[in-house]
Every structure is written in C-alpha cells, then in structure tokens.
Enzyme design. Structure first.
Site, PDB file in Angstrom:
ATOM      1  N   CYS A  76      -3.549   8.541  -0.864  1.00  0.00           N
ATOM      2  CA  CYS A  76      -4.265   7.418  -1.491  1.00  0.00           C
ATOM      3  C   CYS A  76      -5.771   7.515  -1.258  1.00  0.00           C
ATOM      4  O   CYS A  76      -6.549   6.916  -1.985  1.00  0.00           O
ATOM      5  CB  CYS A  76      -3.712   6.098  -0.975  1.00  0.00           C
ATOM      6  SG  CYS A  76      -3.587   6.042   0.813  1.00  0.00           S
ATOM      7  N   GLU A 100      -1.223  -1.898   1.106  1.00  0.00           N
ATOM      8  CA  GLU A 100      -2.024  -0.676   1.184  1.00  0.00           C
ATOM      9  C   GLU A 100      -1.698   0.111  -0.073  1.00  0.00           C
ATOM     10  O   GLU A 100      -0.664   0.767  -0.148  1.00  0.00           O
ATOM     11  CB  GLU A 100      -1.653   0.066   2.479  1.00  0.00           C
ATOM     12  CG  GLU A 100      -2.745   0.959   2.992  1.00  0.00           C
ATOM     13  CD  GLU A 100      -2.643   2.326   2.397  1.00  0.00           C
ATOM     14  OE1 GLU A 100      -3.213   2.523   1.289  1.00  0.00           O
ATOM     15  OE2 GLU A 100      -2.010   3.184   3.001  1.00  0.00           O
TER      16      GLU A 100
HETATM   17  P1  NAD Z   1       6.000   3.978  -8.171  1.00  0.00           P
HETATM   18  O1  NAD Z   1       5.042   2.945  -8.597  1.00  0.00           O
HETATM   19  O2  NAD Z   1       7.272   4.136  -8.937  1.00  0.00           O
HETATM   20  O3  NAD Z   1       6.452   3.751  -6.645  1.00  0.00           O
HETATM   21  C1  NAD Z   1       5.543   3.675  -5.595  1.00  0.00           C
HETATM   22  C2  NAD Z   1       6.328   3.389  -4.308  1.00  0.00           C
HETATM   23  O4  NAD Z   1       6.856   2.082  -4.366  1.00  0.00           O
HETATM   24  C3  NAD Z   1       7.533   4.279  -4.057  1.00  0.00           C
HETATM   25  O5  NAD Z   1       7.573   4.575  -2.676  1.00  0.00           O
HETATM   26  C4  NAD Z   1       8.731   3.447  -4.479  1.00  0.00           C
HETATM   27  O6  NAD Z   1       9.892   3.739  -3.737  1.00  0.00           O
HETATM   28  C5  NAD Z   1       8.262   2.058  -4.148  1.00  0.00           C
HETATM   29  N1  NAD Z   1       8.780   1.010  -5.012  1.00  0.00           N
HETATM   30  C6  NAD Z   1       8.854   1.028  -6.357  1.00  0.00           C
HETATM   31  N2  NAD Z   1       9.319  -0.148  -6.818  1.00  0.00           N
HETATM   32  C7  NAD Z   1       9.542  -0.928  -5.729  1.00  0.00           C
HETATM   33  C8  NAD Z   1      10.006  -2.255  -5.547  1.00  0.00           C
HETATM   34  N3  NAD Z   1      10.306  -3.068  -6.594  1.00  0.00           N
HETATM   35  N4  NAD Z   1      10.128  -2.728  -4.287  1.00  0.00           N
HETATM   36  C9  NAD Z   1       9.793  -1.967  -3.227  1.00  0.00           C
HETATM   37  N5  NAD Z   1       9.339  -0.702  -3.334  1.00  0.00           N
HETATM   38  C10 NAD Z   1       9.203  -0.193  -4.575  1.00  0.00           C
HETATM   39  O7  NAD Z   1       5.196   5.317  -8.182  1.00  0.00           O
HETATM   40  P2  NAD Z   1       5.588   6.784  -7.727  1.00  0.00           P
HETATM   41  O8  NAD Z   1       5.792   7.632  -8.929  1.00  0.00           O
HETATM   42  O9  NAD Z   1       6.648   6.813  -6.687  1.00  0.00           O
HETATM   43  O10 NAD Z   1       4.243   7.171  -6.999  1.00  0.00           O
HETATM   44  C11 NAD Z   1       3.091   7.393  -7.754  1.00  0.00           C
HETATM   45  C12 NAD Z   1       2.084   6.326  -7.553  1.00  0.00           C
HETATM   46  O11 NAD Z   1       2.317   5.632  -6.360  1.00  0.00           O
HETATM   47  C13 NAD Z   1       0.727   6.947  -7.412  1.00  0.00           C
HETATM   48  O12 NAD Z   1       0.024   6.777  -8.609  1.00  0.00           O
HETATM   49  C14 NAD Z   1       0.069   6.244  -6.281  1.00  0.00           C
HETATM   50  O13 NAD Z   1      -0.843   5.298  -6.762  1.00  0.00           O
HETATM   51  C15 NAD Z   1       1.124   5.447  -5.633  1.00  0.00           C
HETATM   52  N6  NAD Z   1       1.360   5.784  -4.232  1.00  0.00           N
HETATM   53  C16 NAD Z   1       0.458   5.355  -3.338  1.00  0.00           C
HETATM   54  C17 NAD Z   1       0.648   5.640  -2.016  1.00  0.00           C
HETATM   55  C18 NAD Z   1      -0.341   5.191  -0.999  1.00  0.00           C
HETATM   56  O14 NAD Z   1      -0.418   5.802   0.049  1.00  0.00           O
HETATM   57  N7  NAD Z   1      -1.070   4.118  -1.232  1.00  0.00           N
HETATM   58  C19 NAD Z   1       1.750   6.359  -1.604  1.00  0.00           C
HETATM   59  C20 NAD Z   1       2.678   6.773  -2.545  1.00  0.00           C
HETATM   60  C21 NAD Z   1       2.486   6.462  -3.876  1.00  0.00           C
END
Ligand code: NAD
Length: 475
Positions: free
Chosen positions: A281, A247
C-alpha cells in the site's frame, strides 16, 4: 515440494479442521492446500471464547502479558527460516523478503509488548478534595481483517496492538495467503497464551465481516485492504457504533527534486518498486521529477529495473517474484495498455512473462499523462509512472491531487524543500531520501480515502484503548 502446513482454525485455544477452498501458488498455479472455512457455529464459538478470554486477559498483569507476547515473538524468530517458505509459496515474494517480513513482524510484536506496560493514564489537577483520574482501559474484543500482501506482518500488527493493550481478538486473515497468519497464531499458542485471547478464522470475507461486526461482543474493527471494502466495513462499523482502524490503499507520490542525485535516487526507487512486486500500500508509484534531472533519472530507473531478477521466490537468485493472483496480472495489463494508448513511453518492461504463474515485468513508464488511469487508480503491482514537473509547488500539487494519502516520498538535500514537503504533502507517512514508510515505534496510517486510525507507535496502542475519567470527591 517445499512444505506447506495443514491449515486449521483456532478457536478458544483449540485447533479445528474444516473443509474450505484451495490455496494457489502464484508461481505455478498449483494447489498448495486447503484453507478451512468457519461455520456460523465456529464464529459463535469464537465470539464466546474471545469474550471469556477478555475477562482473563484484561486481568492479567501487563508485565505477564508482555512476557507471553514476547515469547511468541521469539518463537516466530526461531521459526523464521521454515515459516518463510509457506509465505513464498502462497504469496510469491522472494524467500529473503518473506523472512524479513517475519523478522519485521517480530520487531513490531516486541515493541508493542513492551509499550503495553506503559499504557499510562493521567491525574488531572482539580479543585481540593476532587480527584480526576483518566484510566486507559482495553476496549474489548477486536474483529481484525488482514490482507494477502503481508501474510505474517499485517496480522502481527493487529494481534500485537490488540493483545498488548489487554484486548482479545478474532482474526480473519486472508484466505489467499493463510499460512502466514496460521504460523503466527501457532507461535502465540505455543507461547502459552490463555485460550480465547487470539482466535483465527477464515471463510468468505463478506459473510464473516457482516456476521461479526454487528455482534455486541465486538467493540473495535480493524481492516487492512482496499478502499472500496474499507468504506463498506467502516459504514457497517458506524451503523453499529463500533470504532474502526482503516488501513487502506495508497498511490504514493515520489518527488525527486533537482538537487537530488538522479542515479542514486533512481536505483533506490527501482529496488523499492520491486519490493513484493509492487503489491504494497506504500509502494512508490507516481514519480514527479524536476526537469533538470528528468532524463538522467528516467534512464537510470529503466536500467536498474531491467537488472532486477524476476523468478520463483524459492530461487535464491530471485529479486522479484510473481504478482499474487490473476486479478493483479489483469490490472497490470489493463493499466499499461491504457497509459500507452494515451501517450506514455515504455522505459522498461511492459509485459507478462510466460503463461504459467503470474509473472510480470517490472515496468517503468515515462511521460505519463495525468489522464492515464494508472495515475489515479492504485496499480498495486510492479508499475512505476514517471512525469516531469517544473517546480516543487507543481510536484506537491500533483502529489495531493488524488483522494489517496497514505505514504509519500521525496529525494532532496535542501532543508527548505524538506520544510515545504513536511508542511504540505497530504499523507500519513512522509519519508525523505529513503523508502521506508514505517518502523515499529512510529505511527502508520493514512489521511483522506487511505483511512484513519494508526498502527504502530504509541498512537497504535491508543486505538485499542478507551479513556475513562474517574471523578472522585474525597469524603
Ligand atoms: P478486494 O477489494 O477484493 O479485497 C481487498 C481485501 O479485502 C482482501 O484481503 C479481501 O479478502 C478483503 N475483503 C473483501 N471483501 C471483504 C468484506 N466484505 N469483508 C471483509 N474483508 C473483505 O481487492 P483485492 O483484489 O484482493 O486486492 C487488490 C486491492 O486491494 C488493491 O487495489 C489494494 O488497494 C488493496 N489492498 C490493499 C492492501 C493494503 O495494505 N492497504 C492490502 C491488500 C490489498
């Protein structure tokens, strides 16, 4: 100061204290507490506990499973007032929204729990003496990774789907907003869930996912978060032949047709954009407005956006809190500067508020050119982008022009328009004349880069089961 819990891991029915990293309040940058980091031994213990728990849980009657899960939902409901506070403290959203998130999470848990009693198989008509029976069995132990924007309802979706299908789960919730998941797990423990069925860990996300996903015990991966991380985890899951529910991000288009009420649709849109400071999202982001009502819609959007009260989420007057971390603040500033440099016009907001806490104005940009970065990079913040379109065809083409395909919206009274939108907009969830993209009983998920698999609805539970055909020649 309002209370923030002492956070612990939950493994095999026991609570474990560990050292870890600070949790920061986005409203004032103060440290709220420490999120415990699991050691390798903790992760091994969680795998063993979840595997053992699976033998118990899969053999528990569905009605009994539903009873325990619903009891957990009821406990969450009773604690909604007190548990909303730590969500606001760690994530920033207004207290009323934090409480609503919890109640919505309870609704999802309840619906999945009862649906778990209806995970029916099939008997397939076959030749005489032959009986083909399809069983739907729980897939096994699930590794779940939930994000920081919905600290309670996002983990609740994963926990409810897995447990209601008879699976057990290791939940790695967000380290930035851990209390929502911690209180959710506490409710399940207090409801009498057998040990090992629901395990909670935190740590360095990449270290945990790379350790857990390849383990043979893990049979399904579910992740909510960004597209780059989702692609990485999907590839890792694929390399180990694990199915996955992804998701991921969205960049939701909103098509405003010339038969819509410009003021009413603009007011709904501004409030929808402000929800969770745009860090959703499914947040409405790219507004394609037909030229006949473009000016009225844009003016009304700006007026409504300026009325939304921004402040600390604990203040009852607050309608929009800070963004959740400094990464979102930096993204907002970069995307707005880029769009302005390329000719976008500021209708409302545009700036950070103050220099302590991560507050940013609800920002509305009009006449945004297609080549502005914000038009193709998910802002994930309080930023609305408005562009004029001549026809519905043009709007649909623009809506479909990005690799994202999670939610989409439209405002129109025309059945002909609705028919075209339903057929042609490339999203998993399309909402018309309102901005709610999912309900407990409806499937939620994306197409294209926004991911695959569904959460919610009967489709959601399908993802946690495998179909086994038993072919029996009667002797
Ligand atoms: P990010 O890409 O650093 O991380 C996104 C999420 O993934 C975080 O919760 C982080 O803890 C987790 N994560 C990161 N690397 C991981 C790994 N190797 N294994 C497992 N989990 C991992 O981005 P961010 O700065 O935390 O959030 C911003 C971006 O994340 C936004 O641009 C948005 O697209 C996306 N986001 C989407 C949702 C959603 O509901 N789809 C929710 C939160 C963030």
């Amino acid at each position: 100061m309002a209370s923030y819990p002492e956070l612990k891991l939950h493994i095999g029915g026991e609570w474990r204290r560990r050292d870890g990293a600070p949790v920061v309040n986005p409203a004032d940058e103060s440290v709220l507490g420490t999120v415990p980091h699991a050691t390798r031994t903790d992760l091994d213990d969680a795998l063993a506990a979840a595997a053992k728990g699976f033998q118990v849980w899969r053999n528990t009657a569905p009605a009994k499973r539903a009873e325990i899960i619903q009891r957990a939902a009821q406990i969450c409901r009773e604690r909604a007032e007190e548990n909303a506070v730590p969500i606001t403290l760690e994530q920033g959203k207004p207290l009323a929204q934090a409480k609503l998130e919890i109640l919505r999470g309870c609704d999802i848990i309840d619906w999945d729990a009862t649906e778990g009693r209806r995970v029916y198989g099939r008997v397939i008509p076959s030749e005489p003496g032959m009986r083909n029976t399809v069983l739907r069995q729980p897939i096994g132990v699930v590794a779940a990774f939930s994000p920081w924007n919905f600290p309670m309802s996002s983990p609740a979706r994963k926990v409810a789907g897995a447990l209601s299908s008879g699976c057990t789960i290791i939940l790695k919730a967000s380290e930035e907003t851990p209390a929502g998941a911690y209180n959710l797990v506490r409710a399940f423990a207090d409801a009498g869930l057998p040990p090992g069925v629901l395990n909670l860990v935190f740590g360095v996300p990449s270290e945990i996912s790379e350790y857990l996903i390849p383990k043979p015990t893990i049979r399904l991966v579910t992740f909510t978060g960004s597209i780059p991380v989702g692609k990485h985890l999907a590839a890792l899951s694929g390399a180990h032949m694990k199915p996955a529910i992804m998701e991921l991000g969205g960049h939701a288009p909103v098509i405003v047709c010339d038969d819509a009420d410009p003021e009413a649709s603009a007011a709904t849109s501004a409030v929808g954009k402000s929800r969770n400071s745009g860090q959703v999202c499914i947040s409405p982001t790219r507004f394609f407005v037909q030229e006949a009502i473009y000016d009225r819609f844009t003016t009304a959007f700006g007026e409504k956006a300026r009325q939304i009260k921004i402040g600390d989420g604990l203040d009852p007057q607050t309608q929009m809190g800070p963004v959740a971390n400094d990464r979102r603040l930096a993204a907002m500033e970069t995307l707005i500067a880029d769009a302005r440099a390329k000719g976008a016009r500021i209708v409302a907001g545009g700036n950070r508020i103050g220099n302590r806490g991560y507050f940013h104005e609800l920002t509305v940009l009009a006449d945004v050119p297609d080549d502005a970065r914000a038009m193709h990079e998910e802002p994930f913040g309080p930023l609305a982008l408005i562009s004029p379109v001549k026809t519905l065809d043009e709007a649909i083409d623009k809506a479909n022009s990005l690799p994202y395909g999670l939610a989409g919206y439209a405002f129109t009274r025309s059945a002909r328009n609705v028919d075209q939108l339903a057929e042609r907009v490339e999203v998993g969830n399309l909402s018309i004349n309102h901005l709610t993209a999912s309900f407990a009983e409806t499937p939620f998920g994306g197409v294209k880069d926004s991911g695959y698999g569904r959460e919610g609805g009967t489709e959601g539970l399908d993802c946690y089961t495998v179909a086994k055909n038993v072919s029996h020649r009667v002797l």
